[in-house]
Write an enzyme that holds these catalytic residues in place. Structure first.
Site, PDB file in Angstrom:
ATOM      1  CE  LYS A  31      -1.069   0.825   4.905  1.00  0.00           C
ATOM      2  NZ  LYS A  31      -2.176   1.057   5.832  1.00  0.00           N
ATOM      3  CB  SER A  40      -5.693   3.747 -15.059  1.00  0.00           C
ATOM      4  OG  SER A  40      -5.310   4.970 -15.661  1.00  0.00           O
ATOM      5  CB  THR A  62      -8.825   1.984 -10.965  1.00  0.00           C
ATOM      6  OG1 THR A  62      -8.546   2.338 -12.324  1.00  0.00           O
ATOM      7  CG2 THR A  62      -7.802   2.578 -10.039  1.00  0.00           C
ATOM      8  CE1 TYR A  63      -5.097   0.871 -16.707  1.00  0.00           C
ATOM      9  CE2 TYR A  63      -7.423   0.486 -16.297  1.00  0.00           C
ATOM     10  CZ  TYR A  63      -6.412   1.028 -17.070  1.00  0.00           C
ATOM     11  OH  TYR A  63      -6.721   1.751 -18.196  1.00  0.00           O
ATOM     12  N   GLY A 123     -10.572   8.773 -15.729  1.00  0.00           N
ATOM     13  CA  GLY A 123     -11.821   8.155 -16.144  1.00  0.00           C
ATOM     14  C   GLY A 123     -12.952   8.425 -15.167  1.00  0.00           C
ATOM     15  CB  ALA A 124     -16.100   6.554 -14.579  1.00  0.00           C
ATOM     16  CB  ALA A 125     -12.454   6.311 -10.583  1.00  0.00           C
TER      17      ALA A 125
END
Length: 121
Positions: free
Chosen positions: A9, A25, A57-58, A73-75
């Site tokens: 993390k 992403s 996500t990635y 993106g959407a996030a």
């Protein structure tokens, strides 16, 4: 038995940007990817400490030592620049490995500069 364990993390990173007009992403400073062992394309979970949002996500690579953490993106609707987040990835270990495994925890300052790498929870 297989157990899903925290692998790594990045703790209390700061969002530097949110880019809605991107495929998706999270862009992460390459130095932080290297320190954490998170790979480009690896699935990560993002935990927003400011609003409680959690999403998957990635990872994609950002410029090394830039301090950049950008949700794409959407996030991007789930974060704001300045939000504090935790980026987590997980691994699958057999029960014996899980007992001995030590995750990598990357600590950063307010500029997303690496301050410490720990191998304990």
């Amino acid at each position: 038995m297989i157990r899903e364990m925290m692998c790594a993390k990045i703790h209390r990173a700061t969002i530097t940007d949110a880019n809605l007009n991107y495929v998706g992403s999270i862009t992460i400073d390459e130095a932080l990817l290297e320190a954490s062992g998170i790979l480009v394309g690896q699935k990560v979970e993002v935990l927003n400490l400011n609003n409680g949002e959690r999403f998957g996500t990635y990872a994609i690579k950002g410029q090394k030592h830039s301090g950049r953490i950008c949700v794409n993106g959407a996030a991007a609707r789930k974060v704001c620049a300045g939000d504090k987040i935790i980026i987590v990835c997980y691994c699958l270990l057999d029960a014996r490995e899980a007992l001995e495994y030590k995750p990598t925890i990357v600590m950063v300052d307010e500029n997303n500069t690496l301050t410490q790498v720990l191998h304990e929870i």
